[in-house]
Design a protein around this motif. Structure first.
Motif, short mmCIF file in Angstrom:
data_model
loop_
_atom_site.label_atom_id
_atom_site.label_comp_id
_atom_site.label_asym_id
_atom_site.label_seq_id
_atom_site.Cartn_x
_atom_site.Cartn_y
_atom_site.Cartn_z
N CYS A 5 0.86 -1.32 0.19
CA CYS A 5 -0.09 0.04 0.03
C CYS A 5 0.95 1.25 0.02
N SER A 6 2.07 1.34 0.78
CA SER A 6 2.93 2.43 0.85
C SER A 6 3.29 2.62 -0.42
N LEU A 7 3.92 1.53 -1.15
CA LEU A 7 4.58 2.00 -2.73
C LEU A 7 3.47 2.29 -3.33
N ILE A 8 2.43 1.62 -3.57
CA ILE A 8 1.43 2.23 -4.54
C ILE A 8 0.92 3.48 -4.23
N ASN A 9 0.56 3.83 -2.94
CA ASN A 9 0.13 5.29 -2.47
C ASN A 9 1.18 6.18 -2.88
N THR A 10 2.45 6.00 -2.97
CA THR A 10 3.81 6.98 -3.18
C THR A 10 3.65 7.07 -4.63
N ILE A 11 3.53 6.10 -5.45
CA ILE A 11 3.22 5.92 -6.77
C ILE A 11 2.12 6.92 -7.26
N SER A 31 -4.14 6.96 5.45
CA SER A 31 -3.76 5.70 4.96
C SER A 31 -3.41 4.87 6.29
N SER A 32 -2.71 5.39 7.00
CA SER A 32 -2.27 4.73 8.60
C SER A 32 -3.62 4.35 9.30
N ILE A 33 -4.33 5.62 9.58
CA ILE A 33 -5.99 5.44 10.22
C ILE A 33 -6.71 4.39 9.44
N THR A 34 -6.57 4.33 8.30
CA THR A 34 -7.36 3.09 7.67
C THR A 34 -6.68 1.70 7.76
N ILE A 35 -5.66 1.59 8.02
CA ILE A 35 -4.96 0.29 8.06
C ILE A 35 -5.18 0.05 9.64
N PHE A 36 -5.10 0.83 10.48
CA PHE A 36 -5.48 0.49 12.11
C PHE A 36 -7.03 0.15 12.05
N TRP A 37 -7.83 1.03 11.48
CA TRP A 37 -9.16 0.59 11.44
C TRP A 37 -9.66 -0.90 10.99
N LEU A 38 -8.84 -1.31 9.76
CA LEU A 38 -9.00 -2.43 8.99
C LEU A 38 -8.33 -3.58 10.14
N LEU A 39 -7.55 -3.45 10.80
CA LEU A 39 -7.10 -4.26 11.68
C LEU A 39 -7.63 -4.46 13.06
N GLY A 72 -6.13 14.52 -0.46
CA GLY A 72 -5.05 13.74 0.02
C GLY A 72 -5.70 12.61 1.03
N ILE A 73 -6.52 12.98 1.84
CA ILE A 73 -7.36 12.28 2.80
C ILE A 73 -8.07 11.02 1.91
N THR A 74 -8.94 11.57 1.15
CA THR A 74 -9.65 10.61 0.53
C THR A 74 -9.06 9.70 -0.46
N ILE A 75 -7.97 10.22 -1.10
CA ILE A 75 -7.07 9.22 -1.74
C ILE A 75 -6.48 8.23 -1.13
N GLY A 76 -5.95 8.58 0.09
CA GLY A 76 -5.28 7.69 1.43
C GLY A 76 -6.36 6.80 1.85
N ILE A 77 -7.55 6.96 1.95
CA ILE A 77 -8.63 6.16 2.74
C ILE A 77 -9.13 5.22 1.50
N ILE A 78 -9.39 5.61 0.10
CA ILE A 78 -10.01 4.71 -0.66
C ILE A 78 -8.79 3.84 -1.26
N SER A 79 -7.76 4.35 -1.69
CA SER A 79 -6.48 3.48 -2.14
C SER A 79 -6.20 2.65 -1.16
N THR A 80 -5.73 2.77 0.09
CA THR A 80 -5.47 1.75 1.16
C THR A 80 -6.48 0.56 1.42
N TYR A 81 -7.84 1.38 1.43
CA TYR A 81 -8.80 0.17 1.73
C TYR A 81 -9.24 -0.56 0.60
N THR A 82 -9.07 -0.10 -0.64
CA THR A 82 -9.38 -0.94 -2.00
C THR A 82 -8.08 -2.02 -2.20
N GLN A 83 -7.06 -1.64 -1.93
CA GLN A 83 -6.02 -2.45 -1.97
C GLN A 83 -5.71 -3.62 -1.06
N LEU A 84 -6.04 -3.36 0.21
CA LEU A 84 -5.97 -4.37 1.46
C LEU A 84 -7.18 -5.14 1.35
N THR A 85 -8.48 -4.69 0.99
CA THR A 85 -9.76 -5.60 0.83
C THR A 85 -9.35 -6.59 -0.39
#
Length: 89
Positions: A5-11, A31-39, A72-85
């Motif tokens: 997720c970090s790699l893809i978000n950086t790109i 992105s970090s908040i999304t990861i903690f929430w999913l965990l 930035g917040i929106t892309i962080g949440i959507i991209s991280t959630y989508t990638q992880l799920t």
């Protein structure tokens, strides 16, 4: 999964910032908040306060506009959630 997720978000940030500046700081925190929430971390309030303070700091220093921070917040949440799920959970 988190490193992916970090790699893809950086790109994503790099590609978008070539054309329009977005806040990397707010993207990273959301992105970090999304990861903690999913965990299953249930105490997200301190992180949300940090996110709000970051948005305010970016605006006060004229580094970003409110819209750039929100995108930035929106892309962080959507991209991280989508990638992880889709790929890891």
């Amino acid at each position: 999964g988190v490193m992916f997720c970090s790699l893809i978000n950086t790109i994503l940030v790099w590609l978008i910032t070539k054309y329009w500046k977005i806040s990397v700081h707010t993207l990273s925190i959301s992105s970090s908040i999304t990861i903690f929430w999913l965990l299953g971390y249930n105490y997200i309030t301190p992180m949300l306060i940090l996110l709000i303070l970051t948005v305010l700091a970016r605006m006060i220093t004229n580094s970003h506009t409110f819209l750039q921070s929100i995108i930035g917040i929106t892309i962080g949440i959507i991209s991280t959630y989508t990638q992880l799920t889709l790929l890891f959970i």
